[in-house]
Scaffold this motif. Structure first.
Motif, PDB file in Angstrom:
ATOM      1  N   ARG A   7      -9.139 105.051 -45.397  1.00 25.77           N
ATOM      2  CA  ARG A   7      -9.152 106.037 -46.380  1.00 25.77           C
ATOM      3  C   ARG A   7      -8.255 106.119 -47.589  1.00 25.77           C
ATOM      4  N   LEU A  11      -9.211 105.579 -51.471  1.00 27.51           N
ATOM      5  CA  LEU A  11      -8.443 106.325 -52.458  1.00 27.51           C
ATOM      6  C   LEU A  11      -7.711 105.728 -53.506  1.00 27.51           C
ATOM      7  N   THR A 121      -7.977 114.843 -46.479  1.00 31.52           N
ATOM      8  CA  THR A 121      -8.723 113.724 -46.594  1.00 31.52           C
ATOM      9  C   THR A 121      -8.245 112.676 -45.652  1.00 31.52           C
TER      10      THR A 121
END
Length: 154
Positions: A7, A11, A121
């Motif tokens: 993740r 990002l 997130t």
């Protein structure tokens, strides 16, 4: 299911080296399955992202970016403590935010969302957490934001 590291890559975030303590404390303490990360400042390449106080020259957007930078530094400390394996995080338990601000500044929660949104997130679905955010007169190095964290790990 993707990992926290995947993740972060999605990002576009590369974690910096974990910063050494600047006073008489340790950056991370583990007791049982809880890992406590000391307050982190919004340092980028060893320098504050911005200096000053919210409501007195520092915009809400800049404060939110600082909170996000603080959480990135928390992740660096966490990664160091967990020997590179952020997948060992079972739950983000709590974030604590300190915002250096003018006495009448009340937009603390949106500023702290910079850290909370990134936590949610990176560690989804285990990134939602308890939180407190406090306005303070000053922070080390004239930083506008400092964030601390508690994680449950396996």
């Amino acid at each position: 299911m993707s990992t926290p590291e995947q993740r972060l890559t999605q990002l576009g975030i590369t974690l910096p080296p974990a910063a050494a303590p600047v006073a008489n404390y340790v950056p991370v303490v583990q007791t049982g399955s809880l890992l406590f990360v000391s307050g982190q400042l919004p340092l980028v390449d060893g320098k504050l992202l911005i200096e000053g106080k919210l409501g007195a020259g520092v915009s809400n957007q800049a404060g939110e970016a600082c909170a996000r930078a603080c959480f990135i530094n928390i992740l660096a400390q966490l990664q160091n403590a967990l020997e590179g394996d952020l997948s060992r995080v079972k739950q983000v338990v709590r974030l604590g935010g300190f915002v250096a601000c003018a006495p009448d500044f009340t937009e603390l929660a949106p500023v702290m969302n910079g850290a909370s949104d990134l936590a949610a997130t990176v560690f989804a679905p285990h990134g939602n957490h308890a939180r407190s955010t406090v306005g303070v007169t000053s922070l080390p190095l004239n930083a506008p934001v400092e964030v601390e964290a508690i994680f449950e790990v396996v």
